[in-house]
Design an enzyme around this catalytic site. Sequence first.
Site, PDB file in Angstrom:
ATOM      1  N   LYS B 173       0.837  -1.207   0.000  1.00  0.00           N
ATOM      2  CA  LYS B 173       0.000   0.000   0.000  1.00  0.00           C
ATOM      3  C   LYS B 173       0.873   1.259   0.000  1.00  0.00           C
ATOM      4  CE  LYS B 173      -3.405   2.935   0.871  1.00  0.00           C
ATOM      5  NZ  LYS B 173      -4.416   3.325  -0.074  1.00  0.00           N
ATOM      6  N   LYS B 242       3.047  12.095   5.480  1.00  0.00           N
ATOM      7  CA  LYS B 242       3.126  11.031   6.502  1.00  0.00           C
ATOM      8  C   LYS B 242       3.484   9.702   5.828  1.00  0.00           C
ATOM      9  CE  LYS B 242      -0.124   8.544   7.773  1.00  0.00           C
ATOM     10  NZ  LYS B 242      -1.422   7.921   8.098  1.00  0.00           N
TER      11      LYS B 242
END
Lengths: 295, 295, 295, 295
Positions: B173, B242
Site C-alpha cells: 500500500k 506522513k
Amino acid sequence: MDREIGFIGLGSMGLPMVLNLLKSNLKVKVYNRTPEKARDAVAAGAQQMDRAADVATVGGIVITMVSNDKALEEVVFEKDGIGKKLGVGGIHLSMSTVSPKTSRKLASYHEQQGSYYVASPVFGRPEAASAQKLFLLSSGHRDAKERVKPLQNALGQQVFDISEEPGGANVIKLGGNFMIMAAMEAMAESFNLAEKNGIDRQLAAEVYASTLFNCTVYQGYGQMIAKKSFEPAGFQLSLGFKDCNLVLDEANSTKTPMPLASLLHDRLLASIAKGRETHDWSALARVASEEAGLE
Amino acid sequence: MDREIGFIGLGSMGLPMVLNLLKSNLKVKVYNRTPEKARDAVAAGAQQMDRAADVATVGGIVITMVSNDKALEEVVFEKDGIGKKLGVGGIHLSMSTVSPKTSRKLASYHEQQGSYYVASPVFGRPEAASAQKLFLLSSGHRDAKERVKPLQNALGQQVFDISEEPGGANVIKLGGNFMIMAAMEAMAESFNLAEKNGIDRQLAAEVYASTLFNCTVYQGYGQMIAKKSFEPAGFQLSLGFKDCNLVLDEANSTKTPMPLASLLHDRLLASIAKGRETHDWSALARVASEEAGLE
Amino acid sequence: MDREIGFIGLGSMGLPMVLNLLKSNLKVKVYNRTPEKARDAVAAGAQQMDRAADVATVGGIVITMVSNDKALEEVVFEKDGIGKKLGVGGIHLSMSTVSPKTSRKLASYHEQQGSYYVASPVFGRPEAASAQKLFLLSSGHRDAKERVKPLQNALGQQVFDISEEPGGANVIKLGGNFMIMAAMEAMAESFNLAEKNGIDRQLAAEVYASTLFNCTVYQGYGQMIAKKSFEPAGFQLSLGFKDCNLVLDEANSTKTPMPLASLLHDRLLASIAKGRETHDWSALARVASEEAGLE
Amino acid sequence: MDREIGFIGLGSMGLPMVLNLLKSNLKVKVYNRTPEKARDAVAAGAQQMDRAADVATVGGIVITMVSNDKALEEVVFEKDGIGKKLGVGGIHLSMSTVSPKTSRKLASYHEQQGSYYVASPVFGRPEAASAQKLFLLSSGHRDAKERVKPLQNALGQQVFDISEEPGGANVIKLGGNFMIMAAMEAMAESFNLAEKNGIDRQLAAEVYASTLFNCTVYQGYGQMIAKKSFEPAGFQLSLGFKDCNLVLDEANSTKTPMPLASLLHDRLLASIAKGRETHDWSALARVASEEAGLE
C-alpha cells in the site's frame, strides 16, 4: 487526400507503416539507405528509389522515419536529399523521434524553400504500427497539418494537434519518454522495498499493474523490472539516455528545472558506465537494486 | 461466511463499506468515536454500540477502518478496546492505511491472545468503496486470510494475497502511494516543460492520459496538475507526507536506498513549509512550477 | 571556577579530556560503565566511583561524554543516575553528540529538579582533545553557560555561545557533520571526474587541499577518498548515518527541505546495504566510484 | 626565462597579471578587443598592439586571459589571430577558464602548426592576481610546461603540474568550481536549519568558518549566504551555471555520474528561471531558503 507519397526509412517502425499505407491503396515510393531493407515493402507494392530526392515530387508529401537527428538532417540536406526537391507547397512529414531543435531548424529551412515541415513523432512499438494503433502527435503550420491528417489516420488510432510551433510535438514525445523512465525508477525502488520485505517482486508488479496503474507502461516494464530481465532490448538504454539528454537540453534552454530528469540521467549514466548501453532502457532499474545490495 | 461482524470507523471510506456489508445481508455492529457519524449506518440497518469492545464477539471478526496508526492502536489497546475481547479464534481485519510496523506490533499482540490480525489496506476512493470496486490487499495468517475472503469480496472487486508476514500488505500500500506521488512529480516537470514551450498544459495532460498512461492516476491527477487546481483536497498533502515518511522509515530499516522517494519527501516538505498541508497531495507539483518561475 | 567536578564517559574522547582537567589541578571524580577503562584516568589522579550518581555533588557540575542518546539518558535517568543527585543549582554539562531533541528533553527534566543542562558538543578528534585544541559549542541557560566556561576553556581552544535554547549547540554540531559529509561527496565526484580524465586522484586531492580548500576536513578526508582507503575507521559510517538521520529528523520537524542531506542519506544507506557500516564514514565516496564503474 | 611575451585579455584578471609581469622586468606586448582597456597596462610600460597576431613572435610565448571559450577560439583562429603566427616552437599559454574540449581542440591545432598549447587556468580572484598569490594549474607538453614555469611563478604563489593531456588543468579547474558550489549548497541548507532553530545565521557561518572549515571558500561565501546578500556579484551566477554545465558535459563524455553536480545544476537553473543570472553565484542558496519558506 494525397494518393501518392514518398517514404524514407524502412526500419522496424517504417516498414509496417508503409504496408498500412499500401493497404489504404496509396502509391508509395520508398527509399532506404540500406537498399536491401526495402524488399518487403517492394513485395507489397511499393516502388523503390535509388536516392532520397527521388521519392519526392514537387508539392507532394514525404514521410520520414529514420533513426536519429543526424540521419534526418542527411536525407534533407545532402546532395540527393529531399530539401530542394519538395518545392513550393510540398510537405515533409517527420515522424522520427528527434529534438525540438532539429525540428525548428528543418521547419525554418523548409519555409525558405516554400515547403512545410510537420513534426509528427509517434507513441507505439512496431506491433502497434502494424496494427494501425499508433498515436501520432502533430506540430507545424495549420494548413500542412490539415492536409497530412488523412495519412496520419491511415497509420494510427488517434492524432493529437499539439501546436503551430514546429518543435511542440517533439517536446511532448520527449516528455512522454521522460515519464516512462520516471515510472521505471518508481517501480524499481518500490519493487526493491517489496523484495526487502520478503514479498515476491512479480506479485508486487502484478498488483500495481492491475489496480492503480493498469496501463501498458506499467504492465510491460513492470514485468521486466520485476524479473530483472533486460535483454534483448526493446528500446536500447543508450537511446533512452540520448532522449534524457535532449530533455535536459530543452529544460536548460527554457529554464525549467527538472530534478527527476536529473535523477534519471544519473541512473542512465551509471548504467552506461557499467556497460549496459545495449540493454533495454528499463535496465536503469538495476542501479537501484545494486545500491540496495540486491545484485 | 461469517454472518455477523463488527465494524469500527465510519468515515468517508468506512460508511460505504458498511452499507455494502448490509446489502450482502450481514448483521453489522458498528462503533465510531464520534457517535453521530453512525446515523446513516444505523438507518440502513446497522446496530450501533457504545464501546469498541462491544462490536466484538469471542471468536468473531472485527473490521477496522480508522484514520491513522494511533487511532488503530487505541481501538485495540484501550480499556474498552477489542484487543482482549476478540478471544481465541477471533480476527481483527485491519483496513486502515498504517505502517508495516504497526501491523507487526498488532499481529504479535493478537497472536498472544489467540486471535489473528489480517492487514488489509485498500486501493480506491470513497466512490470506489460505494461501488464495491475497491482492491484489497491481504497479509497475515493463512487460515485467517481464507476466512475473511468472503467479506473482502463483499467490499471490492479483487483481493490480492500478499504475504503471511503481517506487514506485507502495508508495504505494498505504501509503495503504491509512493508510485502515485512519483507519477505526480513526473507530470509536474513534464507539463512545465510543455508550458515553457508554449503548449497548453491540459492538452499535454490529455495526450499522456489517453496514450501511454491511460490509467486513473494519470487521468485524475493529470487534470489537477495541469490546471494547478489543488483545493479542495481529495487526499491531504500532510497525509501524503506522513506516508512518504513511512516509506523512508521502511527503506531505512530494510536498507533500501530510494532516491526518488527522497526527492518526493523534499518536495512535500517544501510544500508544508509553504503552508500547503491541507491542499491535495498533488499540490507537490507547485514546487516544480515555482522553481521554473511559473507561479 | 569550580575546583571539583564529576566526569562520566572515559572513551577515546573522554579520557584525554579528564587528563587535561587534572593538569589544570581540578579534582575529578570519574565513572565509566566498563570500570577497567578508568585505569589511566585513575593513574593520573582521578577518583573512580562505582555509580554515575556518585560523581555528582549537590549543586556541582558533571560533564558527560558518552557514546549516544541512549547512553546519555541512562546516566541521567537510571536508578543510580545523576538526575536526582545534582540538585538545586547543579549543572549537567553534556558534551556527547546527541540529538537536539534529547537535549531539550534533558534540559526540561533538569529544570524540574532545579538543576541546569548545558549542551556542549565539540568539534575535534581525540588528538585535538589531548592537545586542548577542541572547539566547544554551548547552549542553555545564560548563568549556567557562564559558570562552565572556565572548564570548557580548560578543554579546548575556543567556546562558541550558540543559544539559550538547549538544543542549539546540537543543531550546529549536526550541521557541521552534515557539511563534512557534503564535502566528502563533492570530493568523491570531483576525484572520479579527474580519474576518468587520466589525472592522479591524489594529485587532485592535494591541489584542492592546498588552494581553495586548505582546511582540515579536505586535507584529511581528501587523502582517504583519493586513496580509496577507508579502514580502519576514524569515525564509523554507521555513526555518520545516525547523524544524517538526526539532521533529516530535525529538518522534518522544522520544515527545512535539505536535498543535499537527502542525497547523503541515500549514499550512506547504500553503503550500509553493501555492508560498510564499520568503515570510515568517508567510505560513502565508494558509491560514486561504483556508479562510475571505477571499482 | 623568456624576456618578451605577448598578452591578450586585459580584464579584471588580466590587467593585474600584466602589471606583475612588467614588475618582473619583462617586455610585454598587449592586445585587448576593446582598446581602451589597455590604458593602465600601457601607462605601466606595456606596448599596445592593434591585432592579436601582433603580440606574437615566431617561437615566442603568448598568454591569453579572455572571458570564455568563444573569445579564446577567436583570438587563435580569426584572420588576425595568433594561430598561424606563433610558428614552430611558439607557446600559447592559455589561462582562461574554458572547457577541456576547447583545450584539446586548440592543443591539436597548435600541434599541427609546430607550436604548443599549455592550459593554465588559475584559482584566485583579482586581488590574489594583484598580490601574486594566484595558484596556477598546468597541463600540456612537458617541454612547453617547463619553459613557461618562470612566467607562471611571476604571476602566482604555486604551480601544479596536472597532466600532459592538455585538458587536464581545465578538468581540475572545473572540479574546483563544482566543489565551491557544493560547499555553498551545504552552507545554505545548514544555515537554514540553524535559522529554523532560532540560531543566528551569521553566528553559524562564523562557527563553521573558524573551526572545521577555516578556509577562504567557507569564510567568504559563508558570510554572503548567512547575510543573504548576493549583489554586487563577485562571480556571476550565469558563469557558475556555464561551468556547471561544462562539468556535466565532461561527466557525460567520461561516464561519471555526479548527482551532486546535478543537484547544483537544478539549483542554478531555478535561480536563472527566477531572474538571478547577474547575482553572485552564491545566490544559488536562495532556492533552499525559498523552499524552506524563509523568503
